[in-house]
Design a protein around this motif. Structure first.
Motif, PDB file in Angstrom:
ATOM      1  N   GLN A   1       0.731  -1.339   0.154  1.00 42.96           N
ATOM      2  CA  GLN A   1       0.077   0.076  -0.091  1.00 42.96           C
ATOM      3  C   GLN A   1       0.765   1.141   0.044  1.00 42.96           C
ATOM      4  O   GLN A   1       0.706   2.450  -0.914  1.00 42.96           O
ATOM      5  N   LEU A   2       1.805   1.338   0.981  1.00 44.10           N
ATOM      6  CA  LEU A   2       2.539   2.610   1.018  1.00 44.10           C
ATOM      7  C   LEU A   2       3.369   2.967  -0.115  1.00 44.10           C
ATOM      8  O   LEU A   2       3.890   2.034  -0.781  1.00 44.10           O
ATOM      9  N   ARG A   3       3.414   4.312  -0.619  1.00 42.96           N
ATOM     10  CA  ARG A   3       4.082   4.970  -1.668  1.00 42.96           C
ATOM     11  C   ARG A   3       5.354   5.420  -0.859  1.00 42.96           C
ATOM     12  O   ARG A   3       5.263   6.630  -0.441  1.00 42.96           O
ATOM     13  N   VAL A   4       6.310   4.615  -0.888  1.00 39.38           N
ATOM     14  CA  VAL A   4       7.823   5.175  -0.237  1.00 39.38           C
ATOM     15  C   VAL A   4       8.809   4.514  -1.071  1.00 39.38           C
ATOM     16  O   VAL A   4       8.595   3.953  -2.175  1.00 39.38           O
ATOM     17  N   CYS A   5       9.896   5.136  -0.756  1.00 40.28           N
ATOM     18  CA  CYS A   5      11.300   5.037  -1.511  1.00 40.28           C
ATOM     19  C   CYS A   5      12.440   5.018  -0.598  1.00 40.28           C
ATOM     20  O   CYS A   5      12.783   5.803   0.191  1.00 40.28           O
ATOM     21  N   PRO A   6      12.788   3.594  -0.206  1.00 38.80           N
ATOM     22  CA  PRO A   6      13.995   3.731   0.853  1.00 38.80           C
ATOM     23  C   PRO A   6      15.012   4.459   0.481  1.00 38.80           C
ATOM     24  O   PRO A   6      15.855   4.855   1.376  1.00 38.80           O
ATOM     25  N   GLU A   7      15.323   4.474  -0.666  1.00 40.49           N
ATOM     26  CA  GLU A   7      16.706   5.362  -1.263  1.00 40.49           C
ATOM     27  C   GLU A   7      16.416   7.005  -0.838  1.00 40.49           C
ATOM     28  O   GLU A   7      17.419   7.455  -0.668  1.00 40.49           O
ATOM     29  N   GLN A   8      15.137   7.317  -0.781  1.00 38.41           N
ATOM     30  CA  GLN A   8      14.899   8.738  -0.437  1.00 38.41           C
ATOM     31  C   GLN A   8      13.849   8.696   0.877  1.00 38.41           C
ATOM     32  O   GLN A   8      12.580   9.003   0.720  1.00 38.41           O
ATOM     33  N   PRO A   9      14.238   8.240   2.201  1.00 28.52           N
ATOM     34  CA  PRO A   9      13.291   8.127   3.162  1.00 28.52           C
ATOM     35  C   PRO A   9      12.936   9.457   3.621  1.00 28.52           C
ATOM     36  O   PRO A   9      11.716   9.487   4.282  1.00 28.52           O
ATOM     37  N   ARG A  10      13.129  10.521   2.833  1.00 28.21           N
ATOM     38  CA  ARG A  10      12.443  12.038   3.339  1.00 28.21           C
ATOM     39  C   ARG A  10      11.800  12.622   2.451  1.00 28.21           C
ATOM     40  O   ARG A  10      11.580  13.845   2.478  1.00 28.21           O
ATOM     41  N   HIS A  11      11.732  11.710   1.334  1.00 28.58           N
ATOM     42  CA  HIS A  11      10.942  12.278   0.194  1.00 28.58           C
ATOM     43  C   HIS A  11       9.616  12.853   0.412  1.00 28.58           C
ATOM     44  O   HIS A  11       8.780  12.414   1.367  1.00 28.58           O
ATOM     45  N   PRO A  12       9.462  14.266   0.114  1.00 30.38           N
ATOM     46  CA  PRO A  12       8.250  15.174   0.645  1.00 30.38           C
ATOM     47  C   PRO A  12       6.991  14.493   0.222  1.00 30.38           C
ATOM     48  O   PRO A  12       5.712  15.030   0.839  1.00 30.38           O
ATOM     49  N   LEU A  13       6.970  13.760  -0.845  1.00 34.31           N
ATOM     50  CA  LEU A  13       5.462  13.199  -1.403  1.00 34.31           C
ATOM     51  C   LEU A  13       5.511  11.830  -0.900  1.00 34.31           C
ATOM     52  O   LEU A  13       4.618  11.142  -1.342  1.00 34.31           O
ATOM     53  N   ARG A  14       6.177  11.387   0.089  1.00 36.80           N
ATOM     54  CA  ARG A  14       6.094   9.706   0.538  1.00 36.80           C
ATOM     55  C   ARG A  14       4.750   9.738   1.474  1.00 36.80           C
ATOM     56  O   ARG A  14       4.297  10.854   1.893  1.00 36.80           O
ATOM     57  N   ASP A  15       4.194   8.542   1.348  1.00 35.28           N
ATOM     58  CA  ASP A  15       3.171   8.192   2.363  1.00 35.28           C
ATOM     59  C   ASP A  15       3.813   8.262   3.820  1.00 35.28           C
ATOM     60  O   ASP A  15       5.022   7.782   3.807  1.00 35.28           O
ATOM     61  N   ARG A  16       3.153   8.831   4.993  1.00 36.89           N
ATOM     62  CA  ARG A  16       3.713   8.555   6.137  1.00 36.89           C
ATOM     63  C   ARG A  16       2.849   7.437   7.085  1.00 36.89           C
ATOM     64  O   ARG A  16       1.904   7.197   6.727  1.00 36.89           O
ATOM     65  N   LEU A  17       3.962   6.931   7.915  1.00 33.78           N
ATOM     66  CA  LEU A  17       3.348   5.871   8.789  1.00 33.78           C
ATOM     67  C   LEU A  17       3.961   6.059  10.169  1.00 33.78           C
ATOM     68  O   LEU A  17       5.078   6.212  10.422  1.00 33.78           O
ATOM     69  N   ILE A  18       2.752   6.233  11.055  1.00 37.14           N
ATOM     70  CA  ILE A  18       3.208   6.495  12.544  1.00 37.14           C
ATOM     71  C   ILE A  18       3.002   5.306  13.259  1.00 37.14           C
ATOM     72  O   ILE A  18       1.733   4.942  13.363  1.00 37.14           O
ATOM     73  N   LEU A  19       3.915   4.685  13.923  1.00 40.29           N
ATOM     74  CA  LEU A  19       3.517   3.625  14.632  1.00 40.29           C
ATOM     75  C   LEU A  19       3.369   3.957  16.128  1.00 40.29           C
ATOM     76  O   LEU A  19       4.237   4.117  16.862  1.00 40.29           O
ATOM     77  N   SER A  20       2.153   4.342  16.571  1.00 42.47           N
ATOM     78  CA  SER A  20       1.737   4.893  17.776  1.00 42.47           C
ATOM     79  C   SER A  20       1.854   3.949  18.829  1.00 42.47           C
ATOM     80  O   SER A  20       2.317   4.442  20.077  1.00 42.47           O
TER      81      SER A  20
END
Length: 332
Positions: free
Chosen positions: A67-86
């Motif tokens: 599901q998540l749109r992320v890129c490990p090579e760019q972990p701070r990409h501004p348009l990435r999805d965010r996941l917070i493990l509360s």
């Protein structure tokens, strides 16, 4: 060699990266492998949160792989999805997934050791891929609310970004409104016990009022907590008459009453999880926020832990017990 593309390009989901999700490794097999890594890491450090880490691992793995749109090579990409493990005490489960996705190479055996970035609770200043530092229960949804609101109201910059090698650059077209389905989403993974915290419901009320359709809560509803309260004696939800009383009675009804779109799913059925997360992510920015109540088993996949969830909320095991735990998993 990677090519620069606009930040408005779709960040490729981790599931489509061959190096991260080989076709020969089914998701169920990978989940079993991660459970083994969690067991070994907790034993190496002298114990920890077995039950909640094993109940949430399927949720985290499916989110990151499917599901998540992320890129490990760019972990701070501004348009990435965010996941917070509360429910930050299950940090080892998050670390296992992030390491598998190549966010970092630190061995999981360093978990909770002095000087290691793999701290007992996630620290966004220490480890790539951690979107917020958590641990004090009940705060994650408030953070997710702020993040989702900021992402909806902040126009991204036009500074070039980089796609992983071989990734197709999918450029959205048209006005920003037509790009809404590609806007970053914020996912907050909660424990059912922490849903007793008043701050959760303050955030839930405001998120619904703000119509944050790109905010999604996922509840690890394993029905057990270390501290808290239970419903009155004899109370059971009708559909769960034979199960233990949950930390929060009528959980789905409460979220609906606060104006959230509620989805329920078997938290260990990987295909059903993928479908349900996709259903949640079909919302538009000004739709109601959604919550996925994932019915899970504390200690899932390891019978000794499943049979004694109170002990294994946070526990140490003997060397013999450790071997028993490992032997109960299907992969070696």
């Amino acid at each position: 060699m990677t090519q620069p593309v606009s930040q408005r390009a779709l960040i490729r989901p981790a599931r489509s990266a061959p190096a991260l999700q080989p076709a020969a490794t089914p998701l169920a097999e990978e989940a079993a492998e991660l459970r083994r890594e969690i067991l070994r890491a907790l034993f190496a450090t002298g114990g920890g949160h077995y039950g909640g880490s094993l109940s949430v691992i399927d949720l985290l793995l499916t989110l990151y792989r499917r599901q998540l749109r992320v890129c490990p090579e760019q972990p701070r990409h501004p348009l990435r999805d965010r996941l917070i493990l509360s429910k930050g005490h299950a940090a080892i489960a998050l670390y296992a997934v992030l390491r598998r996705l190549a966010y970092f190479s630190e061995p999981l055996s360093a978990y909770a050791t002095f000087g290691s970035p793999l701290e007992g609770h996630p620290d966004m200043l220490q480890l790539p891929g951690v979107d917020f530092s958590t641990g004090s229960l009940g705060q994650g949804l408030s953070v997710g609310l702020g993040v989702a609101l900021a992402l909806r109201t902040t126009e991204p910059t036009t500074e070039p970004a980089t796609q992983p090698t071989g990734a197709p650059a999918t450029e959205p077209t048209g006005a920003p409104a037509e790009h809404a389905e590609q806007a970053p989403r914020t996912w907050v993974v909660l424990g059912d016990g922490e849903c007793q915290e008043g701050q959760i419901w303050e955030a839930a009320m405001l998120a619904a009022q703000q119509q944050l359709g790109h905010l999604h809560a996922v509840i690890d509803h394993n029905r057990f907590q270390e501290w808290g309260w239970s419903p009155p004696a004899g109370h059971r939800e009708p559909r769960e008459a034979q199960a233990p009383a949950p930390p929060v009675a009528e959980l789905a009804a409460k979220w609906r009453a606060f104006g959230w779109r509620v989805l329920e799913v078997d938290g260990h059925d990987l295909d059903a999880l993928e479908r349900t997360f996709a259903q949640a992510a079909s919302s538009q920015p000004f739709d109601p926020p959604s919550v996925v109540i994932a019915h899970t088993v504390k200690g899932k996949g390891v019978p000794l832990v499943e049979q004694d969830p109170a002990r294994f909320h946070c526990a140490t095991v003997t060397a013999a017990e450790h071997q028993t735990l490992l032997a109960s998993l299907p992969c070696q």
